[in-house]
Design a protein around this motif. Structure first.
Motif, short mmCIF file in Angstrom:
data_model
loop_
_atom_site.label_atom_id
_atom_site.label_comp_id
_atom_site.label_asym_id
_atom_site.label_seq_id
_atom_site.Cartn_x
_atom_site.Cartn_y
_atom_site.Cartn_z
N LEU A 115 0.82 -1.21 0.00
CA LEU A 115 0.00 0.00 0.00
C LEU A 115 0.86 1.26 0.00
O LEU A 115 0.52 2.26 -0.64
CB LEU A 115 -0.92 0.00 1.23
CG LEU A 115 -2.17 0.87 1.20
CD1 LEU A 115 -3.04 0.53 0.00
CD2 LEU A 115 -2.96 0.71 2.49
N PHE A 116 1.99 1.19 0.71
CA PHE A 116 2.92 2.33 0.79
C PHE A 116 4.32 1.84 0.43
O PHE A 116 5.14 1.55 1.31
CB PHE A 116 2.91 2.92 2.20
CG PHE A 116 1.55 3.28 2.72
CD1 PHE A 116 0.88 4.39 2.23
CD2 PHE A 116 0.93 2.50 3.68
CE1 PHE A 116 -0.38 4.73 2.70
CE2 PHE A 116 -0.33 2.82 4.16
CZ PHE A 116 -1.00 3.95 3.67
N PRO A 117 4.64 1.75 -0.86
CA PRO A 117 5.94 1.20 -1.29
C PRO A 117 7.14 1.92 -0.71
O PRO A 117 8.21 1.32 -0.54
CB PRO A 117 5.89 1.35 -2.82
CG PRO A 117 4.43 1.40 -3.15
CD PRO A 117 3.78 2.10 -2.01
N SER A 118 6.99 3.18 -0.35
CA SER A 118 8.13 3.97 0.13
C SER A 118 8.64 3.50 1.49
O SER A 118 9.77 3.84 1.88
CB SER A 118 7.76 5.45 0.21
OG SER A 118 6.68 5.64 1.12
N ILE A 119 7.85 2.72 2.22
CA ILE A 119 8.28 2.29 3.55
C ILE A 119 9.09 0.99 3.52
O ILE A 119 9.62 0.57 4.55
CB ILE A 119 7.09 2.11 4.52
CG1 ILE A 119 6.25 0.89 4.10
CG2 ILE A 119 6.24 3.36 4.58
CD1 ILE A 119 5.18 0.53 5.12
N ALA A 120 9.21 0.37 2.34
CA ALA A 120 9.92 -0.91 2.24
C ALA A 120 11.34 -0.85 2.82
O ALA A 120 11.76 -1.78 3.52
CB ALA A 120 9.95 -1.39 0.79
N PRO A 121 12.11 0.23 2.58
CA PRO A 121 13.47 0.27 3.15
C PRO A 121 13.49 0.35 4.67
O PRO A 121 14.54 0.13 5.29
CB PRO A 121 14.06 1.55 2.52
CG PRO A 121 13.25 1.79 1.30
CD PRO A 121 11.87 1.34 1.65
N LEU A 122 12.34 0.68 5.27
CA LEU A 122 12.27 0.81 6.73
C LEU A 122 11.80 -0.48 7.40
O LEU A 122 11.37 -0.45 8.56
CB LEU A 122 11.33 1.96 7.09
CG LEU A 122 11.71 3.34 6.54
CD1 LEU A 122 10.63 4.37 6.87
CD2 LEU A 122 13.05 3.79 7.10
N ARG A 123 11.87 -1.58 6.67
CA ARG A 123 11.36 -2.86 7.17
C ARG A 123 11.84 -3.18 8.58
O ARG A 123 11.04 -3.48 9.48
CB ARG A 123 11.79 -3.97 6.20
CG ARG A 123 11.53 -5.39 6.71
CD ARG A 123 12.07 -6.42 5.74
NE ARG A 123 12.01 -7.76 6.31
CZ ARG A 123 12.97 -8.30 7.07
NH1 ARG A 123 14.07 -7.59 7.35
NH2 ARG A 123 12.85 -9.51 7.55
N MET A 268 -8.29 -5.20 0.69
CA MET A 268 -7.62 -6.43 1.10
C MET A 268 -6.39 -6.13 1.96
O MET A 268 -6.10 -6.86 2.91
CB MET A 268 -7.21 -7.25 -0.12
CG MET A 268 -8.37 -7.86 -0.89
SD MET A 268 -9.50 -8.85 0.13
CE MET A 268 -8.36 -10.11 0.73
N THR A 269 -5.68 -5.05 1.63
CA THR A 269 -4.48 -4.72 2.41
C THR A 269 -4.85 -4.30 3.81
O THR A 269 -4.23 -4.75 4.79
CB THR A 269 -3.69 -3.58 1.72
OG1 THR A 269 -3.30 -4.01 0.41
CG2 THR A 269 -2.45 -3.23 2.52
N ILE A 270 -5.87 -3.47 3.95
CA ILE A 270 -6.30 -3.05 5.28
C ILE A 270 -6.79 -4.26 6.07
O ILE A 270 -6.48 -4.42 7.26
CB ILE A 270 -7.40 -1.98 5.18
CG1 ILE A 270 -6.81 -0.69 4.63
CG2 ILE A 270 -8.04 -1.72 6.55
CD1 ILE A 270 -7.82 0.40 4.35
#
Length: 429
Positions: A115-123, A268-270
């Motif tokens: 839903l928010f691809p930009s947060i992937a590096p903050l896994r 579905m993501t929520i």
């Protein structure tokens, strides 16, 4: 010792406990993995996993019908094979929680990232913060009210029901995954699905609070597993209709949701995020208390059972568990953590199946309101299937589970030796 728990739970309530325990974050995370491993035979992997779970559940049902004491598998295995085996079941049950919580943490970030691809590096940061938050909340005594349970149950069931209805109507889509074949990966597909079926045994734990435990548990366990098997099969078929490429999706049901309708991805993501977080919250509550109980009962050093005075919460067990989950979640992959969870879980299931066989001989005349037909055939078959499941495990996961078991036994042995050397006056009565 007679328990003083209020007997208020009837069959419908216990059935809901079982269903809510089984249908959690796992079903949002596994359809892609199952499609990749089993290809066009994915739906049959659910059926086989369901049959295995039902046979194991039948063993739980007979064992639970013999006892009204709260504790589930640890109670049965102690009666059949003694305290040491019972401890290993409790220890591996705790490992199940740790690995499962860590796997769910990975899945949680995968869905958020869809839903928010930009947060992937903050896994890593997100995983640590969310686990830490749950530990803090549990330290300060946050309660899981019935309203919270209902909220998370509805939040996860609504999107899944929408997926089934729309997916089965989506006749123009392909029901195949386009990846894999039955081959040598079908058994691994069945294996990982045990992660999604895990939790049915929760219906057998609060027996001390059931109005008619010997009847209730058997109906709840069997009813839960039959219903969930059908539900899961519909989800796999529907998801495959909507997105034939779910085998390569990191958030499989989100990918299927994208094909449902405009906004389906968000719905579905929520639903997945709420479901996974709800499951994580439940595990965050249960896992430390499993470790606390092992310390309280003398299987582990008593410092493990230390209580936070003002809130009466097991603070040491909470943070020991939480820190280990952080390490596992940030260093392990979702698939490896699922397989470790399943290895530990199947050990518990195997111990219960063997206990049922042993008790048929050592407690031959004990009352069994729910008695399996055909003598020891069904629990023996269930035990053999547990061994077969373990044989599907990868060497690394089996080795990790074995190492964890050995560490537990070493701690147990040292704790017991230390206790025998302490003056009698140092112990609580």
């Amino acid at each position: 010792m007679e328990e003083n728990l209020k007997k208020v739970l009837r069959t419908p309530e216990v059935l809901l406990i079982g269903v809510n325990g089984v249908v959690g974050g796992g079903i949002f995370l596994l359809p892609g993995t199952v499609a990749k491993l089993a290809g066009n035979y994915a739906i049959w992997a659910y059926l086989i996993a369901g049959i295995i779970a039902i046979l194991i559940g039948l063993s739980f049902a007979e064992a639970s019908s013999m006892y009204t004491k709260t504790g589930g598998a640890m109670v049965y295995t102690e009666a059949a094979m003694g305290k040491t085996v019972s401890f290993t079941v409790g220890w591996m049950s705790w490992l199940t929680y740790v690995a499962g919580w860590a796997a769910l943490s990975n899945g949680f970030v995968s869905y958020l990232s869809s839903l928010f691809p930009s947060i992937a590096p903050l896994r890593t940061v997100i995983i640590i913060v969310v686990i830490g938050l749950l530990c803090i909340l549990n330290t300060f005594g946050v309660k899981k009210g019935s309203g919270t349970i209902v909220f998370f149950s509805i939040a996860k069931l609504i999107p899944l029901l929408l997926l089934i209805i729309i997916g089965l109507m989506h006749v123009t889509g392909s029901s195949t995954t386009g990846v894999g074949a039955i081959g040598g990966h079908f058994g691994q597909a069945v294996l990982v699905l045990i992660f999604a079926y895990g939790g049915f045994e929760m219906a057998a734990i609060p027996t001390g609070e059931m109005v008619n435990p010997r009847k209730t548990v058997s109906v709840a366990v069997i009813g839960t597993l039959i219903g969930v098997t059908l539900f899961y099969m519909f989800i796999q078929v529907a998801a495959s209709h909507l997105d034939p490429a779910i085998a390569v999706a990191k958030a499989p049901l989100a990918a299927a949701g994208k094909a449902m309708f405009v906004g389906g991805l968000t719905v579905m993501t929520i639903g997945a995020v709420l479901s996974i977080f709800g499951t994580k919250s439940g595990v965050a509550l249960a896992a430390p208390r499993q470790l606390y109980a092992l310390g309280r009962d003398g299987g582990l050093p008593r410092v493990i059972s230390a209580i936070y005075p003002s809130q009466q919460t097991p603070v040491v067990a909470i943070w020991v568990t939480g820190i280990l989950v952080m390490i596992a979640a940030t260093t392990g992959t979702f698939n490896s953590l699922v397989l470790l969870n399943v290895a530990a879980r199947v050990y518990e299931y195997l111990a219960v199946c063997v206990s049922v066989v042993v008790l048929r001989f050592t407690a031959r005349d004990a009352e069994r309101p729910f008695r399996l037909p055909f003598g020891i055939v069904l629990p023996v078959v269930a035990a053999v299937l547990c061994v077969w499941l373990l044989a599907q495990e990868g060497g690394k996961q089996l080795l990790a589970a074995l190492l964890a078991l050995v560490i537990g036994l070493i701690l147990y042995t040292l704790t017991r030796l230390f206790q025998t050397r302490e003056p009698a006056g140092d112990f609580d009565s």
